[in-house]
Design an enzyme around this catalytic site. Structure first.
Site, PDB file in Angstrom:
ATOM      1  N   THR A 128       1.296 -10.446  11.104  1.00 44.30           N
ATOM      2  CA  THR A 128       1.956 -10.920   9.881  1.00 44.30           C
ATOM      3  C   THR A 128       2.251 -12.418   9.994  1.00 44.30           C
ATOM      4  O   THR A 128       1.928 -13.199   9.089  1.00 44.30           O
ATOM      5  CB  THR A 128       3.251 -10.128   9.612  1.00 44.30           C
ATOM      6  OG1 THR A 128       2.958  -8.743   9.727  1.00 44.30           O
ATOM      7  CG2 THR A 128       3.805 -10.417   8.236  1.00 44.30           C
ATOM      8  N   GLN A 131       3.840  -3.828  -2.328  1.00 45.68           N
ATOM      9  CA  GLN A 131       2.816  -3.387  -1.378  1.00 45.68           C
ATOM     10  C   GLN A 131       1.512  -3.000  -2.085  1.00 45.68           C
ATOM     11  O   GLN A 131       0.426  -3.211  -1.542  1.00 45.68           O
ATOM     12  CB  GLN A 131       3.359  -2.197  -0.574  1.00 45.68           C
ATOM     13  CG  GLN A 131       2.653  -1.959   0.747  1.00 45.68           C
ATOM     14  CD  GLN A 131       3.168  -2.845   1.866  1.00 45.68           C
ATOM     15  OE1 GLN A 131       4.367  -3.006   2.036  1.00 45.68           O
ATOM     16  NE2 GLN A 131       2.258  -3.410   2.635  1.00 45.68           N
ATOM     17  N   LYS A 136       6.144   2.699   0.621  1.00 50.16           N
ATOM     18  CA  LYS A 136       7.157   2.121   1.514  1.00 50.16           C
ATOM     19  C   LYS A 136       8.208   3.165   1.793  1.00 50.16           C
ATOM     20  O   LYS A 136       8.420   4.069   0.980  1.00 50.16           O
ATOM     21  CB  LYS A 136       7.824   0.927   0.821  1.00 50.16           C
ATOM     22  CG  LYS A 136       8.458  -0.046   1.775  1.00 50.16           C
ATOM     23  CD  LYS A 136       7.444  -1.045   2.289  1.00 50.16           C
ATOM     24  CE  LYS A 136       8.011  -1.980   3.313  1.00 50.16           C
ATOM     25  NZ  LYS A 136       7.090  -3.082   3.611  1.00 50.16           N
ATOM     26  N   GLY A 143       5.718  -0.358  10.655  1.00 51.96           N
ATOM     27  CA  GLY A 143       7.046  -0.935  10.815  1.00 51.96           C
ATOM     28  C   GLY A 143       7.426  -1.873   9.685  1.00 51.96           C
ATOM     29  O   GLY A 143       6.616  -2.200   8.815  1.00 51.96           O
ATOM     30  N   ASP A 144       8.674  -2.282   9.695  1.00 55.37           N
ATOM     31  CA  ASP A 144       9.215  -3.311   8.803  1.00 55.37           C
ATOM     32  C   ASP A 144      10.528  -3.733   9.480  1.00 55.37           C
ATOM     33  O   ASP A 144      10.695  -3.503  10.685  1.00 55.37           O
ATOM     34  CB  ASP A 144       9.435  -2.738   7.385  1.00 55.37           C
ATOM     35  CG  ASP A 144       9.628  -3.832   6.326  1.00 55.37           C
ATOM     36  OD1 ASP A 144       8.628  -4.381   5.850  1.00 55.37           O
ATOM     37  OD2 ASP A 144      10.784  -4.150   5.975  1.00 55.37           O
TER      38      ASP A 144
HETATM   39  N1  GLU Z   1       5.899  -3.835   6.544  1.00 60.57           N
HETATM   40  C1  GLU Z   1       4.723  -4.649   6.500  1.00 60.57           C
HETATM   41  C2  GLU Z   1       4.553  -5.220   5.104  1.00 60.57           C
HETATM   42  O1  GLU Z   1       5.519  -5.521   4.452  1.00 60.57           O
HETATM   43  C3  GLU Z   1       3.499  -3.967   7.097  1.00 60.57           C
HETATM   44  C4  GLU Z   1       3.089  -2.686   6.464  1.00 60.57           C
HETATM   45  C5  GLU Z   1       1.949  -1.964   7.198  1.00 60.57           C
HETATM   46  O2  GLU Z   1       1.410  -2.460   8.167  1.00 60.57           O
HETATM   47  O3  GLU Z   1       1.622  -0.856   6.728  1.00 60.57           O
HETATM   48  O4  GLU Z   1       3.475  -5.432   4.621  1.00 60.57           O
END
Ligand code: GLU
Length: 453
Positions: free
Chosen positions: A217, A118, A133, A172-173
């Site tokens: 995404t 990230q 994360k 989210g994830d």
């Molecule tokens: N979970 C998503 C990623 O892997 C989005 C993270 C976010 O929007 O903060 O990038």
């Protein structure tokens, strides 16, 4: 470290062995760190000062790691215990930013790999966001709405003290979507007595969410693949595609591929995959996954026709020209890559985080397949989260068109930044190298300017 001489450097070898030694039992974290370090030899050769002051070691060490107990009461009135995590990895460019994953496989090593990725992904977006994360080993599958709510409330009861719009902004994830963000935002608001909209992203539209965040995404990953193809004088139009997964990323990847004229013939969940020779009926997938919350096997049962379900097995056995792994880490192995190459794949875009094993990546690159790594290709989600934060900060909300236009522009810029960085460092077409170097340089510059932090 196994890499070519150009990418090698004694400092990097030392950093890697210290990361391996100090973080035992975290194979996914090791994999993510190794991949980035393998790209940095050429950077150090050009800018030796990045090897000073333990800068790279500091980047591999999270600023803060929080692990906590999450007790909650299920529908049978029994107490259950899960473990919660938040790894605040790097705040050189902005507040920690990154999703929360609820999945039984979650452990500290998984969250550290995701947090590490990230950092560079967020840096690549060019937006002021650091990397973090979080998550829990809670399994949302088969839980009632009330159980999900109580779990989210208990999770936030501890996590809230570590968050803030200027501190750490989750989203989210896997296993965390609009419903869970709503429960967490409601609890954060109660606990703090503040309507701090910018503390979470992926919110519902009526309470501070952004249009196009849900789609971002998947849409972004397709914009990236489109740009890779057009830069080679090709396009998505008329190509067959396979998209693994059937969650948020996969659904909006399929939607955008279809709007670009692609024919998507397969998608999956963790039990198996479906193939539909007539092209996936996306409305039906949405109904099954978003409304009914059922397994993808239902698709073949409801649709019939030229569709069928395969229990287990690998979706990558389905021949296609474009492959977009959008399920989870290490879902596409070396063996799968070989099959895809034999079947004539021309482009691979990672919608998930680190879905291809290192061997698969190597095979794609050796075969001249256009390969877009997750930290570049799937950055549209977090970039649109940053747009949501902008809207919250200015108490404004933008139209879908305006937000999507910004997303498209951001993805174009990420693609071009990766491509020109790869050229600059003597590896044209290597988007892995381009993404790692471009992301790293931004973070390294900021940290270097701030002294020993
Ligand atoms: N979970 C998503 C990623 O892997 C989005 C993270 C976010 O929007 O903060 O990038």
């Amino acid at each position: 470290m196994t890499h070519t001489d150009e990418n090698s450097d004694p400092v990097l070898d030392e950093v890697l062995s210290s990361v391996l030694r100090r973080n035992p039992g975290e194979p996914e974290f090791h994999q993510a760190v190794r991949e980035v370090l393998e790209s940095l030899g050429r950077v150090i050769a050009k800018h030796p000062r990045y090897a000073n002051n333990a800068l790279i070691e500091r980047i591999c060490e999270p600023e803060r790691q929080i692990i906590f107990r999450v007790p909650w009461v299920n529908d049978k009135n029994q107490v259950e215990i899960n473990r919660g995590f938040r790894v605040q990895f790097n705040s050189a460019l902005g507040p920690y930013k990154g999703g929360i994953r609820f999945h039984p496989s979650v452990n500290l090593g998984i969250i550290k790999f995701l947090g590490f990725e990230q950092i560079f992904k967020n840096a690549l977006t060019g937006m002021p966001i650091g990397g973090g994360k979080g998550g829990s080993d809670f399994d949302p599958r088969g839980r009632s709405d009330a159980e999900i709510m109580r779990f989210c409330q208990s999770f936030m009861l501890e996590l809230h003290r570590h968050l803030g719009e200027y501190t750490d902004v989750p989203a989210g994830d896997i296993g965390v979507g609009g419903r869970e963000i709503g429960y967490m935002f409601g609890q954060y608001k109660r606990l703090t007595n503040r309507y701090e909209a910018g503390v979470l992203t992926g919110k519902g539209l009526v309470y501070g969410g952004s249009l196009a965040r849900k789609e971002a995404t998947g849409f972004g990953a397709v914009y990236f693949v489109d740009r890779m193809l057009t830069s080679r004088g090709d396009s998505i139009e008329g190509k067959t595609a396979v998209v693994s997964g059937s969650g948020n990323v996969a659904i909006y990847t399929i939607e955008k591929l279809q709007s670009f004229g692609g024919k998507i013939i397969a998608c999956s969940d963790s039990n198996g995959y479906i193939v539909d020779e007539d092209g996936i009926d996306l409305a039906l997938v949405k109904e099954i996954k978003e409304v009914r919350r059922q397994r993808i096997s239902e698709y073949a049962r409801l649709k019939g026709g030229r569709s069928h379900y395969v229990e287990g097995g690998s979706i990558w056995n389905v021949p296609c020209q474009i492959a977009m792994p959008s399920a989870t880490q290490n879902e596409l192995t070396g063996k799968d890559a070989k099959t895809l190459i034999e079947n004539g794949v021309i482009a691979v875009g990672e919608g998930a985080n680190m879905p291809s094993t290192p061997e698969a990546v190597r095979l794609f690159q050796q075969a001249g397949v256009l390969f877009a790594p997750g930290k570049a290709a799937n950055a549209g989600g977090v970039a649109t989260s940053a747009l949501e934060m902008q809207q919250n900060a200015s108490r404004d909300s933008w139209s879908f068109e305006q937000t999507e236009a910004r997303l498209a522009e951001i993805m174009r810029n990420i693609h071009d930044r990766c491509a020109t960085t790869a050229d600059e460092y003597g590896a044209p077409g290597d988007y892995v190298l381009g993404a790692n170097i471009a992301g790293f340089v931004r973070v390294a510059e900021a940290m270097d300017a701030m002294g020993v932090i």
